[in-house]
Design a protein around this motif. Structure first.
Motif, short mmCIF file in Angstrom:
data_model
loop_
_atom_site.label_atom_id
_atom_site.label_comp_id
_atom_site.label_asym_id
_atom_site.label_seq_id
_atom_site.Cartn_x
_atom_site.Cartn_y
_atom_site.Cartn_z
N MET A 77 1.71 -5.50 8.47
CA MET A 77 2.15 -6.31 7.33
C MET A 77 2.47 -7.76 7.72
SD MET A 77 1.75 -4.00 5.16
CE MET A 77 1.91 -5.15 3.83
N GLY A 78 2.10 -8.16 8.94
CA GLY A 78 2.42 -9.51 9.39
C GLY A 78 3.88 -9.66 9.81
N GLN A 105 -3.47 -13.24 8.69
CA GLN A 105 -2.09 -12.81 8.96
C GLN A 105 -1.92 -11.35 8.48
OE1 GLN A 105 0.59 -14.74 10.61
NE2 GLN A 105 -1.29 -15.68 11.32
N CYS A 139 -2.98 -6.52 4.28
CA CYS A 139 -2.28 -5.29 4.59
C CYS A 139 -2.68 -4.76 5.97
CB CYS A 139 -2.42 -4.24 3.50
SG CYS A 139 -1.34 -4.58 2.10
N TRP A 191 -5.03 -1.22 6.04
CA TRP A 191 -4.69 0.01 6.76
C TRP A 191 -5.11 1.24 5.97
CZ3 TRP A 191 -1.82 3.53 4.29
CH2 TRP A 191 -0.89 3.12 3.34
N ALA A 210 7.49 -0.34 9.39
CA ALA A 210 6.35 -0.42 8.47
C ALA A 210 5.38 0.72 8.71
CB ALA A 210 5.64 -1.76 8.64
N GLY A 212 -6.44 -7.10 -2.06
CA GLY A 212 -5.74 -7.91 -1.06
C GLY A 212 -6.58 -8.11 0.18
N GLY A 231 0.79 -1.23 0.00
CA GLY A 231 0.00 0.00 0.00
C GLY A 231 0.82 1.28 0.00
N VAL A 269 5.55 6.32 -1.41
CA VAL A 269 6.91 6.23 -0.89
C VAL A 269 7.77 5.41 -1.86
CG1 VAL A 269 8.32 5.18 0.92
CG2 VAL A 269 6.32 6.54 1.54
N LYS A 299 -1.76 -10.55 5.29
CA LYS A 299 -2.05 -10.56 3.85
C LYS A 299 -3.07 -9.53 3.41
CE LYS A 299 -0.79 -15.42 3.29
NZ LYS A 299 -0.83 -15.91 4.68
N MET A 347 4.39 8.02 6.36
CA MET A 347 5.06 8.87 5.38
C MET A 347 4.29 8.83 4.06
SD MET A 347 9.02 8.45 4.20
CE MET A 347 9.44 7.59 5.71
N ASN A 348 3.84 7.63 3.71
CA ASN A 348 3.10 7.45 2.45
C ASN A 348 1.77 8.21 2.46
OD1 ASN A 348 3.04 5.71 -0.11
ND2 ASN A 348 1.03 5.37 0.79
N THR A 370 6.76 4.00 7.47
CA THR A 370 6.62 4.08 6.01
C THR A 370 5.18 4.38 5.61
OG1 THR A 370 8.40 2.44 5.82
CG2 THR A 370 7.08 2.83 3.85
N ILE A 411 -3.20 6.79 -2.49
CA ILE A 411 -2.47 6.26 -1.34
C ILE A 411 -1.87 4.91 -1.72
CG2 ILE A 411 -2.72 5.35 1.01
CD1 ILE A 411 -5.10 7.41 1.25
N CYS A 412 -2.69 4.07 -2.35
CA CYS A 412 -2.25 2.73 -2.78
C CYS A 412 -2.54 2.59 -4.27
CB CYS A 412 -3.00 1.65 -2.01
SG CYS A 412 -2.60 -0.04 -2.53
N GLN A 413 -1.65 1.88 -4.99
CA GLN A 413 -1.90 1.73 -6.44
C GLN A 413 -3.12 0.85 -6.70
OE1 GLN A 413 0.61 0.13 -4.97
NE2 GLN A 413 0.02 -1.98 -5.39
#
Lengths: 198, 294
Positions: free
Chosen positions: B243-244, B183, B187, B275, B46, B147, A127, A131, B185, B52-53, B49, B64-66
């Motif tokens: 992220m597990g 787990q 995210c 997340w 994690a 996911g 995700g 970054v 998986k 920050m993202n 990151t 935020i996410c592709q």
């Protein structure tokens, strides 16, 4: 904090162990479902030099084409790795890969190949598309763009300080198995029993 | 009658906000997680990151996410508004948000494997309509990535393997099992939307509707509020982590709802939100004025 230059030699890879945080710099190549299948249908001479000694990034990026014909990565987080479990071990052995970058971890076949050939599984943060795209400094070239489309094409990229975590190493270590085993034990305790259903 | 162009523009803006700006309560929950994870741990790294993202996406007005997910949309509308027009405008908004790269073209024809290219498709976006007695239109949307959708679960109780009977203790047992099966998986750290009861269809919808609730809100049903708190605490005791990677932050929230059920059926249905818990909402007045909802 470790830095790993790509391409890397076997010695550098063998030094990495589960739990290391690493920043990658240098050249890598993207590849996901279509690419993995294609790489094993026959040996792809033209792409092989771009896989040798470096890492494959399991990623379906959002890419922008600029007016001058160059490309930029707009969003580039990792995709789920386990889908490549049937292929990855053979890609590692045939093309001399030193690293696999993705998310969620991989299975026993890949883990075995990591140990046998001296490679490492690097977990990028799922995700974190901005970054990770920001760490891609240049798109060098692209293979199979017409045939596979943007997300599935093999993009050769230069990265700087690309952040990843070692979650499977070349010594048989895998964080994913550890965390899963521990969480199942904790679940069993929370359910008031010896073991939980697997 | 709605002003179509203005309506499409407002909905496109809603999708832009959803894709590029994480709700403030989710950011707060991620920061709280960051503060309890050990300095130097992978869990902490994690979350560093991730945060920050989130900042970078907001600054650059970029996803935020592709995986910009599937838009899941709930519309409340007054009497006399055409849901055909509303649905059509929503679909057009998805197309426009896709062409402006706020959304990735995320609709694939299942039988041919062809991507429709514009983000819209059969059943995409998925829209739930409900009439209400107010004069304005309210639209709320989730962007739910693949996911996390893949780790959703539906249990039917009793479940002997888990010792789960048809009561809230049974619900606790299967929900914790779902967290372990997921787990990292989906995210993690994730938020769970859970429906107790209902049928196999209504339950999944209700589980997703629960994800619209802000994280700090309290369930009005006392025993569900209590179970939400227990599940959040125990879910985080599982040690799965961001992220597990292992750690204290496995869940950001648990939201429970209940629907009536058939005597023979007792489903517990769990939707896992990653997340990047992307939701946005807007209220549109009779005059077309937009008020953004948090």
């Amino acid at each position: 904090m470790a830095e790993l230059k790509l391409p890397a030699d076997e010695a550098a890879i063998r030094e990495l162990t589960v739990g290391d945080y690493v920043e990658l710099s240098g050249r890598m190549i993207t590849g996901r479902d279509a690419a993995h299948k294609w790489l094993l249908e026959s040996f792809r001479e033209e792409v092989a030099p771009f896989l040798q000694g470096t890492a494959i990034y399991q990623c379906g990026p959002v890419v922008r084409k600029n007016d001058d014909g160059c490309y930029d990565f707009v969003a580039a987080g990792p995709t789920t790795s386990i889908r490549e479990e049937p292929y990855e071990a053979d890609v590692i052995s045939q093309y001399g890969l030193r690293g696999v970058i993705g998310k969620g971890g991989m299975g026993p076949k890949t883990l075995d190949a990591l140990g046998r050939y001296g490679a490492v599984y690097l977990h990028a943060v799922g995700g974190a598309a901005q970054v990770l795209a920001a760490a891609v400094k240049r798109v060098e070239r692209v293979f199979m763009l017409e045939e596979f489309g943007v997300p599935e094409a093999m993009w050769v990229i230069d990265v700087e300080r690309f952040p990843v975590m070692v979650t499977m190493d070349s010594h048989g270590g895998t964080l994913h198995e550890e965390v899963e085993r521990e969480s199942r034990e904790r679940l069993a305790r929370l359910l008031g029993r010896e073991t939980s259903r697997v | 009658m709605i002003d179509r162009n203005r309506y499409v523009e407002t909905l496109t803006e809603m999708l832009r906000r959803a894709s590029t700006q994480l709700p403030s309560d989710v950011v707060e929950a991620l920061r709280a997680g960051q503060s309890v994870e050990e300095e130097g741990s992978l869990a902490r790294k994690a979350l560093d990151t991730i945060l920050m993202n989130v900042d970078l996406a907001r600054e650059q007005v970029a996803p935020i996410c592709q995986d910009t997910g599937t838009p899941v949309v709930w519309v409340h509308h007054p009497l006399g508004i055409s849901t055909i027009e509303l649905g059509d405008a929503m679909k057009e908004a998805v197309r426009q948000a896709t062409s402006r790269q706020f959304l990735r073209p995320n609709a694939v024809e299942t039988l041919t494997g062809r991507n429709t290219g514009d983000g819209a498709g059969r059943g995409i976006p998925f829209i739930h309509f409900e009439e209400w007695d107010r004069p304005e239109i309210e639209v709320r949307a989730l962007l739910k990535g693949g996911g996390s959708e893949n780790v959703g679960m539906q249990y039917k109780l009793p479940d002997n393997g888990l010792g789960a009977g048809r009561d809230l203790e049974g619900v606790r047992r299967v929900v914790l099992d779902a967290v372990v099966q997921a787990q990292g998986k989906g995210c993690a750290p994730g938020t769970l939307g859970v429906c107790i009861g209902g049928d196999r269809v209504s339950a999944f919808e209700e589980s997703k509707r629960q994800l619209l609730r802000p994280l700090p809100d309290e369930n009005p049903i006392a025993e569900l509020a209590e179970l939400e708190a227990v599940l959040l605490r125990q879910g985080n005791e599982l040690g799965i982590g961001p992220m597990g990677f292992g750690g204290k932050t496995t869940l950001l929230g648990v939201k429970l709802g209940a629907l009536d059920r058939l005597p023979a059926c007792y489903f517990v249905t769990i939707s896992y939100m990653c997340w990047a818990d992307r939701r946005a909402g807007v209220r549109i007045s009779e005059g077309g004025e937009a008020t953004w909802l948090s």
